[in-house]
Design an enzyme around this catalytic site. Structure first.
Site, short mmCIF file in Angstrom:
data_model
loop_
_atom_site.label_atom_id
_atom_site.label_comp_id
_atom_site.label_asym_id
_atom_site.label_seq_id
_atom_site.Cartn_x
_atom_site.Cartn_y
_atom_site.Cartn_z
N THR A 122 0.82 -1.22 0.00
CA THR A 122 0.00 0.00 0.00
C THR A 122 0.85 1.26 0.00
O THR A 122 1.99 1.25 0.49
CB THR A 122 -0.89 0.01 1.27
OG1 THR A 122 -1.45 1.31 1.45
CG2 THR A 122 -0.10 -0.32 2.52
N ASP A 123 0.27 2.36 -0.48
CA ASP A 123 0.98 3.65 -0.44
C ASP A 123 1.14 4.16 0.99
O ASP A 123 1.90 5.09 1.24
CB ASP A 123 0.26 4.69 -1.31
CG ASP A 123 -1.17 5.00 -0.87
OD1 ASP A 123 -1.65 4.36 0.07
OD2 ASP A 123 -1.79 5.89 -1.49
N GLU A 124 0.38 3.58 1.93
CA GLU A 124 0.44 4.08 3.31
C GLU A 124 1.81 3.87 3.94
O GLU A 124 2.13 4.50 4.95
CB GLU A 124 -0.64 3.39 4.17
CG GLU A 124 -2.02 3.71 3.68
CD GLU A 124 -3.07 3.73 4.78
OE1 GLU A 124 -2.71 3.72 5.97
OE2 GLU A 124 -4.25 3.77 4.43
N TYR A 128 -1.60 -0.14 11.19
CA TYR A 128 -1.81 -0.83 9.90
C TYR A 128 -0.64 -0.56 8.95
O TYR A 128 -0.05 -1.48 8.38
CB TYR A 128 -3.13 -0.34 9.26
CG TYR A 128 -3.20 -0.66 7.78
CD1 TYR A 128 -3.33 -1.97 7.34
CD2 TYR A 128 -3.09 0.36 6.82
CE1 TYR A 128 -3.36 -2.26 5.98
CE2 TYR A 128 -3.12 0.07 5.46
CZ TYR A 128 -3.25 -1.24 5.05
OH TYR A 128 -3.27 -1.54 3.71
N LYS A 174 2.24 -3.15 7.34
CA LYS A 174 2.47 -3.37 5.90
C LYS A 174 3.92 -3.03 5.54
O LYS A 174 4.55 -3.72 4.72
CB LYS A 174 1.50 -2.54 5.06
CG LYS A 174 0.04 -2.95 5.17
CD LYS A 174 -0.26 -4.35 4.64
CE LYS A 174 -0.32 -4.43 3.14
NZ LYS A 174 -0.76 -5.80 2.69
O1 DAU Z 1 -4.08 4.16 0.53
C1 DAU Z 1 -4.33 2.79 0.50
C2 DAU Z 1 -5.09 2.42 1.74
O2 DAU Z 1 -6.37 3.01 1.65
C3 DAU Z 1 -5.19 0.94 1.98
O3 DAU Z 1 -3.91 0.41 2.16
C4 DAU Z 1 -6.03 0.67 3.22
O4 DAU Z 1 -6.19 -0.71 3.41
C5 DAU Z 1 -7.37 1.32 3.06
O5 DAU Z 1 -8.12 1.16 4.25
C6 DAU Z 1 -7.23 2.80 2.74
O6 DAU Z 1 -6.80 3.56 3.88
P1 DAU Z 1 -7.50 4.94 4.28
O7 DAU Z 1 -7.35 5.15 5.74
O8 DAU Z 1 -7.08 6.04 3.39
O9 DAU Z 1 -9.03 4.56 3.90
P2 DAU Z 1 -10.41 4.86 4.61
O10 DAU Z 1 -11.47 4.48 3.65
O11 DAU Z 1 -10.49 4.31 5.99
O12 DAU Z 1 -10.40 6.46 4.74
C7 DAU Z 1 -10.25 7.29 3.62
C8 DAU Z 1 -10.19 8.70 4.11
O13 DAU Z 1 -11.50 9.08 4.62
C9 DAU Z 1 -9.25 8.93 5.28
O14 DAU Z 1 -8.68 10.23 5.18
C10 DAU Z 1 -10.15 8.85 6.52
C11 DAU Z 1 -11.45 9.42 6.00
N1 DAU Z 1 -12.68 8.88 6.64
C12 DAU Z 1 -12.83 7.52 6.65
C13 DAU Z 1 -13.95 6.94 7.18
C14 DAU Z 1 -14.12 5.45 7.22
C15 DAU Z 1 -13.65 9.73 7.13
O15 DAU Z 1 -13.51 10.98 7.10
N2 DAU Z 1 -14.77 9.15 7.67
C16 DAU Z 1 -14.96 7.80 7.72
O16 DAU Z 1 -16.02 7.35 8.25
#
Ligand code: DAU
Length: 351
Positions: free
Chosen positions: A126-128, A152, A156
């Site tokens: 992942t880019d993370e 997380y 990774k």
């Molecule tokens: O970048 C790749 C990664 O993207 C993957 O390696 C991870 O497995 C995947 O979970 C994802 O990580 P993020 O933390 O970026 O994804 P998430 O969908 O949890 O959140 C996307 C963005 O939205 C992040 O800035 C947090 C924000 N968010 C997320 C949720 C679930 C909100 O503002 N509200 C929310 O309820």
């Protein structure tokens, strides 16, 4: 090509299996999956009839120490590892399971691949692992130093280091892909896009962490699968390949766009406490895979989003079933006390 896919019942793994079997009429897939909470074998049910002689499923965990004996009696050409705990918020609440699957599991699979005839090993990362990018910095390249912030991302990054160490120590043929934020059908509704769509369709508040100005780089899941396949087929052992569609956008813009497309009011947006150590921006430079392996994305964000919204609109039963009330219970029990307040609308649904 006869491949072993680990974590093939997850969101990206299941799309990859479908892509691989439909692209290669002679291709064979064995899918090994532990069927954790985010697994959705529904997506692959049709393969039992469509490609029964080319697809098989094994219910096992990647940390299982007996796998290295089992693989000795098989003849795979490659192992592609999708199995992982993937949700950042969950890693904050329960880091141990991330260490177990994402680090110990990968170490076990590296041994398994060596015992299985030193087969090609592709680690889906992942880019993370690069950490948070400054607003004026250029997107990360493959040699950008690792700087993970969440449990997380750290798990990774650790796995990536173990994979590279195996290449150097045992001359193991390994490859690593690092991709940006995926979206598409069958994504578990805990990640931003499916959660947003599901909440909007239920007229429930959308929790936006912090100021919502965090930037993510979006890619349609099938383009990611095509990138992994390019690396599997043509990538050079020991190399890392970034995969991105150059779709950087602030969360709040994405959220507003989806609400508008669904015809839902922006008043559903509810700013809540920020995620601890929340990465401000991700952005990837993917020139290497484009130039060296000839990959490029096929789907624009608008196209991918249209397919995704359409799917979630037509498959309400699926996302209602997989998230059920547990999702809200999970948030109420864990998230609220750690990160801030839930909206009253979410409290209502969970009661
Ligand atoms: O970048 C790749 C990664 O993207 C993957 O390696 C991870 O497995 C995947 O979970 C994802 O990580 P993020 O933390 O970026 O994804 P998430 O969908 O949890 O959140 C996307 C963005 O939205 C992040 O800035 C947090 C924000 N968010 C997320 C949720 C679930 C909100 O503002 N509200 C929310 O309820």
């Amino acid at each position: 090509m006869n491949i072993l896919v680990t974590g093939g019942c997850g969101f990206i793994g299941s799309h990859f299996i479908e892509y691989f079997l439909s692209t290669y009429p002679e291709g064979k897939v064995t899918n090994l999956d532990a069927l954790t909470y985010a697994a959705h074998p529904d997506m692959l049910k049709h393969l039992d009839t469509l490609a029964p002689d080319r697809y098989s499923f094994i219910h096992k965990d990647i940390t299982d120490p007996t796998l290295k004996n089992w693989i000795k009696n098989t003849k795979f050409d490659a192992l592609i590892n999708f199995a992982a705990e993937t949700h950042v918020d969950r890693s904050i609440l329960d880091p141990d399971s991330f260490v177990r699957t994402n680090i110990m599991g990968v170490q076990n699979l590296l041994t398994v691949a060596r015992e299985g005839g030193n087969i090609r090993f592709v680690q889906v990362s992942t880019d993370e692992v690069y950490g948070s990018l400054k607003s004026d910095s250029p997107p990360c390249i493959e040699t950008t130093p690792l700087d993970p912030n969440s449990p997380y991302a750290a798990s990774k990054a650790s796995a990536d280091l173990l994979v590279l160490a195996s290449a150097r120590t045992y001359n193991q043929p390994v490859l690593i892909t690092r991709c940006t934020n995926n979206y598409g059908p069958f994504q578990f509704p805990e990640k931003l896009l499916p959660l947003l769509i599901a909440n909007a369709l239920e007229n429930t508040a959308i929790p936006v962490y912090g100021d919502g100005k965090q930037v993510r780089d979006w890619i349609y899941v099938v383009d990611h699968c095509r990138g992994i396949d390019a690396v599997l087929q043509k990538g050079i052992s020991g190399e890392i390949y970034n995969i991105s569609s150059s779709g950087e956008a602030p969360n709040i813009e994405v959220i507003k766009k989806v609400l508008t497309l669904l015809g839902k009011p922006h008043s559903l947006i509810s700013f809540v406490g920020d995620r601890p150590a929340h990465d401000r921006r991700y952005g990837l430079n993917s020139s290497k895979i484009r130039k060296e392996l000839g990959w490029s994305p096929l789907f624009s964000f608008e196209e991918g989003l249209k397919i995704t919204l359409d799917w979630y609109l037509k498959n309400t039963e699926w996302w209602k079933k997989v998230r059920g009330k547990d999702y809200f219970k999970y948030y109420q029990a864990n998230y609220e006390k750690k990160f801030g307040s839930l909206t009253s609308a979410m409290k209502e649904v969970s009661s």
